[in-house]
Design a protein around this motif. Structure first.
Motif, PDB file in Angstrom:
ATOM      1  N   LEU A 188      -1.954  -3.231  -1.159  1.00 45.19           N
ATOM      2  CA  LEU A 188      -2.255  -2.612   0.135  1.00 45.19           C
ATOM      3  C   LEU A 188      -2.698  -1.175  -0.103  1.00 45.19           C
ATOM      4  CD1 LEU A 188       0.793  -3.982   2.150  1.00 45.19           C
ATOM      5  CD2 LEU A 188      -1.544  -4.843   2.159  1.00 45.19           C
ATOM      6  N   ASP A 189      -3.331  -0.572   0.892  1.00 48.06           N
ATOM      7  CA  ASP A 189      -3.846   0.788   0.746  1.00 48.06           C
ATOM      8  C   ASP A 189      -3.430   1.623   1.948  1.00 48.06           C
ATOM      9  OD1 ASP A 189      -5.119   2.487  -0.939  1.00 48.06           O
ATOM     10  OD2 ASP A 189      -7.087   1.552  -0.760  1.00 48.06           O
ATOM     11  N   VAL A 190      -3.346   2.935   1.751  1.00 47.48           N
ATOM     12  CA  VAL A 190      -3.016   3.854   2.840  1.00 47.48           C
ATOM     13  C   VAL A 190      -4.322   4.384   3.412  1.00 47.48           C
ATOM     14  CG1 VAL A 190      -1.867   6.001   3.467  1.00 47.48           C
ATOM     15  CG2 VAL A 190      -0.820   4.468   1.788  1.00 47.48           C
ATOM     16  N   GLN A 191      -4.557   4.081   4.678  1.00 50.26           N
ATOM     17  CA  GLN A 191      -5.772   4.548   5.339  1.00 50.26           C
ATOM     18  C   GLN A 191      -5.609   5.996   5.796  1.00 50.26           C
ATOM     19  OE1 GLN A 191      -6.853   2.367   8.863  1.00 50.26           O
ATOM     20  NE2 GLN A 191      -9.004   2.903   8.620  1.00 50.26           N
ATOM     21  N   ARG A 192      -4.446   6.292   6.397  1.00 46.60           N
ATOM     22  CA  ARG A 192      -4.192   7.674   6.825  1.00 46.60           C
ATOM     23  C   ARG A 192      -2.702   7.898   6.929  1.00 46.60           C
ATOM     24  NH1 ARG A 192      -7.066   6.564  11.607  1.00 46.60           N
ATOM     25  NH2 ARG A 192      -5.747   5.362  12.977  1.00 46.60           N
ATOM     26  N   VAL A 193      -2.350   9.190   6.971  1.00 47.60           N
ATOM     27  CA  VAL A 193      -0.964   9.612   7.136  1.00 47.60           C
ATOM     28  C   VAL A 193      -0.906  10.471   8.391  1.00 47.60           C
ATOM     29  CG1 VAL A 193       0.955  10.875   6.104  1.00 47.60           C
ATOM     30  CG2 VAL A 193      -0.608   9.578   4.639  1.00 47.60           C
ATOM     31  N   THR A 194      -0.007  10.118   9.308  1.00 51.27           N
ATOM     32  CA  THR A 194       0.194  10.887  10.532  1.00 51.27           C
ATOM     33  C   THR A 194       1.570  11.520  10.458  1.00 51.27           C
ATOM     34  OG1 THR A 194      -1.157   9.305  11.738  1.00 51.27           O
ATOM     35  CG2 THR A 194       0.232  10.743  13.058  1.00 51.27           C
ATOM     36  N   TYR A 195       1.640  12.803  10.829  1.00 49.19           N
ATOM     37  CA  TYR A 195       2.922  13.519  10.757  1.00 49.19           C
ATOM     38  C   TYR A 195       3.516  13.666  12.145  1.00 49.19           C
ATOM     39  CZ  TYR A 195       2.005  14.509   5.895  1.00 49.19           C
ATOM     40  OH  TYR A 195       1.779  14.374   4.556  1.00 49.19           O
ATOM     41  N   ILE A 196       4.835  13.498  12.213  1.00 48.25           N
ATOM     42  CA  ILE A 196       5.586  13.683  13.459  1.00 48.25           C
ATOM     43  C   ILE A 196       6.720  14.667  13.195  1.00 48.25           C
ATOM     44  CG2 ILE A 196       5.019  11.407  14.398  1.00 48.25           C
ATOM     45  CD1 ILE A 196       7.797  10.451  13.393  1.00 48.25           C
TER      46      ILE A 196
ATOM     47  N   VAL B 208       5.540   2.400   9.708  1.00 46.89           N
ATOM     48  CA  VAL B 208       4.285   1.943   9.110  1.00 46.89           C
ATOM     49  C   VAL B 208       3.524   1.212  10.201  1.00 46.89           C
ATOM     50  CG1 VAL B 208       3.216   0.568   7.283  1.00 46.89           C
ATOM     51  CG2 VAL B 208       5.438   1.638   6.890  1.00 46.89           C
ATOM     52  N   LYS B 209       2.217   1.479  10.310  1.00 48.18           N
ATOM     53  CA  LYS B 209       1.391   0.825  11.321  1.00 48.18           C
ATOM     54  C   LYS B 209       0.221   0.109  10.646  1.00 48.18           C
ATOM     55  CE  LYS B 209       2.157   3.629  15.407  1.00 48.18           C
ATOM     56  NZ  LYS B 209       1.486   4.275  16.536  1.00 48.18           N
ATOM     57  N   TYR B 210      -0.152  -1.013  11.262  1.00 47.66           N
ATOM     58  CA  TYR B 210      -1.327  -1.764  10.833  1.00 47.66           C
ATOM     59  C   TYR B 210      -2.119  -2.092  12.086  1.00 47.66           C
ATOM     60  CZ  TYR B 210      -4.203  -5.577   9.012  1.00 47.66           C
ATOM     61  OH  TYR B 210      -5.256  -6.375   8.668  1.00 47.66           O
ATOM     62  N   LYS B 211      -3.359  -1.633  12.121  1.00 40.72           N
ATOM     63  CA  LYS B 211      -4.229  -1.807  13.291  1.00 40.72           C
ATOM     64  C   LYS B 211      -3.548  -1.312  14.570  1.00 40.72           C
ATOM     65  CE  LYS B 211      -7.037  -5.530  11.446  1.00 40.72           C
ATOM     66  NZ  LYS B 211      -7.587  -6.867  11.610  1.00 40.72           N
ATOM     67  N   GLY B 212      -2.871  -0.167  14.444  1.00 44.36           N
ATOM     68  CA  GLY B 212      -2.261   0.474  15.606  1.00 44.36           C
ATOM     69  C   GLY B 212      -0.901  -0.059  16.004  1.00 44.36           C
ATOM     70  N   LYS B 213      -0.396  -1.111  15.344  1.00 43.99           N
ATOM     71  CA  LYS B 213       0.900  -1.691  15.709  1.00 43.99           C
ATOM     72  C   LYS B 213       1.910  -1.445  14.598  1.00 43.99           C
ATOM     73  CE  LYS B 213      -1.119  -5.349  18.492  1.00 43.99           C
ATOM     74  NZ  LYS B 213      -1.335  -6.767  18.662  1.00 43.99           N
ATOM     75  N   ASP B 214       3.172  -1.159  15.027  1.00 37.11           N
ATOM     76  CA  ASP B 214       4.249  -0.970  14.057  1.00 37.11           C
ATOM     77  C   ASP B 214       4.505  -2.287  13.322  1.00 37.11           C
ATOM     78  OD1 ASP B 214       4.636   1.684  14.657  1.00 37.11           O
ATOM     79  OD2 ASP B 214       6.306   1.345  16.024  1.00 37.11           O
TER      80      ASP B 214
ATOM     81  N   PRO C  19      -2.951  -9.328   4.841  1.00 36.86           N
ATOM     82  CA  PRO C  19      -3.942  -9.698   3.826  1.00 36.86           C
ATOM     83  C   PRO C  19      -4.060  -8.614   2.752  1.00 36.86           C
ATOM     84  CG  PRO C  19      -4.836  -9.975   6.041  1.00 36.86           C
ATOM     85  CD  PRO C  19      -3.533  -9.248   6.182  1.00 36.86           C
ATOM     86  N   LYS C  20      -4.157  -9.042   1.514  1.00 33.40           N
ATOM     87  CA  LYS C  20      -4.317  -8.099   0.409  1.00 33.40           C
ATOM     88  C   LYS C  20      -5.516  -7.200   0.678  1.00 33.40           C
ATOM     89  CE  LYS C  20      -4.132  -8.124  -4.600  1.00 33.40           C
ATOM     90  NZ  LYS C  20      -4.179  -8.936  -5.800  1.00 33.40           N
ATOM     91  N   THR C  21      -5.441  -5.948   0.303  1.00 29.40           N
ATOM     92  CA  THR C  21      -6.415  -4.865   0.487  1.00 29.40           C
ATOM     93  C   THR C  21      -6.415  -4.305   1.908  1.00 29.40           C
ATOM     94  OG1 THR C  21      -8.406  -6.090   1.107  1.00 29.40           O
ATOM     95  CG2 THR C  21      -7.970  -5.886  -1.269  1.00 29.40           C
ATOM     96  N   SER C  22      -5.449  -4.737   2.758  1.00 22.49           N
ATOM     97  CA  SER C  22      -5.357  -4.159   4.097  1.00 22.49           C
ATOM     98  C   SER C  22      -5.015  -2.680   3.995  1.00 22.49           C
ATOM     99  CB  SER C  22      -4.265  -4.865   4.911  1.00 22.49           C
ATOM    100  OG  SER C  22      -4.618  -6.190   5.161  1.00 22.49           O
ATOM    101  N   LYS C  23      -5.446  -1.923   5.010  1.00 23.89           N
ATOM    102  CA  LYS C  23      -5.179  -0.480   5.059  1.00 23.89           C
ATOM    103  C   LYS C  23      -4.155  -0.223   6.150  1.00 23.89           C
ATOM    104  CE  LYS C  23      -9.738   0.743   3.332  1.00 23.89           C
ATOM    105  NZ  LYS C  23      -9.312   0.774   1.982  1.00 23.89           N
ATOM    106  N   VAL C  24      -3.119   0.533   5.817  1.00 23.90           N
ATOM    107  CA  VAL C  24      -2.041   0.836   6.757  1.00 23.90           C
ATOM    108  C   VAL C  24      -1.972   2.338   7.018  1.00 23.90           C
ATOM    109  CG1 VAL C  24      -0.686  -1.186   6.090  1.00 23.90           C
ATOM    110  CG2 VAL C  24      -0.302   0.982   4.925  1.00 23.90           C
TER     111      VAL C  24
END
Length: 195
Positions: free
Chosen positions: A137-145, A156-162, A170-175
């Motif tokens: 898997l890959d990190v698409q972005r990091v958001t700070y709170i 951790v979010k994938y396509k906007g959902k926790d 799926p392998k190579t997905s970006k989170v």
């Protein structure tokens, strides 16, 4: 012993020996001729290039060329090839093989296989990124709170959902990693000041 030596020198033995040699030579030529006709000696089929062909097209082309085939499973998805197309073949394209030879094919699966999201909650961003990459898997972005743990992964979010650890992606997905910025959240500061 003298009789045996005389027999070896006799005309009868030499005639029998000559007949046996002629028969052996004839038998060898007959066998070689039979082998040449049954094994199609010197007759070859050039293996076509099946690369990126669909399985249906591959079957038709192989049968037209007089070749047999066997499809092998593949777990390695290649996005540069169409789904269910030929990734590899053995023997390679252009090889000369006998008629009815079996060709082995590796087919591109329908997509990446799914992998489990590792347990990265309460892990540093750096370690979480390494753990995600290790499973594909890959990190698409990091958001700070606002959270006290600086660079600590809280969600951790994938396509906007926790998503939770153990979920399959799926392998190579970006989170997206939701990490703390080292600041105490305002809600906690407000409740402390009320006391």
């Amino acid at each position: 012993m003298k009789d045996f030596i005389d027999f070896l020198k006799s005309k009868t033995f030499l005639i029998q020996l000559a007949i046996a040699l002629v028969l052996i030579v004839l038998l060898v030529f007959v066998i070689l001729g039979w082998l040449k006709s049954t094994t199609n000696h010197g007759e070859f089929v050039q293996v076509p290039d099946f690369s990126k062909m669909s399985v249906m097209d591959m079957r038709k082309t192989a049968e037209e060329a007089g070749l047999r085939y066997e499809v092998l499973d593949s777990t390695d998805y290649n996005p540069e090839y169409p789904r269910f197309s030929i990734l590899e073949q053995n023997p390679k394209a252009g090889s000369k093989v006998k008629h009815n030879r079996k060709i082995y094919f590796t087919v591109n699966p329908s997509g990446y296989k799914k992998v489990s999201v590792p347990k990265i909650i309460q892990v540093t961003r750096r370690n979480a990124t390494a753990m995600l990459r290790a499973v594909g898997l890959d990190v698409q972005r990091v958001t700070y709170i606002d959270e006290l743990g600086k660079d600590m992964v809280y969600r951790v979010k994938y396509k906007g959902k926790d998503i939770s650890p153990g979920e399959k992606l799926p392998k190579t997905s970006k989170v997206e990693l939701i990490c703390g910025n080292g600041t105490i959240p305002e809600e906690i500061l407000a409740t402390e000041s009320d006391q």
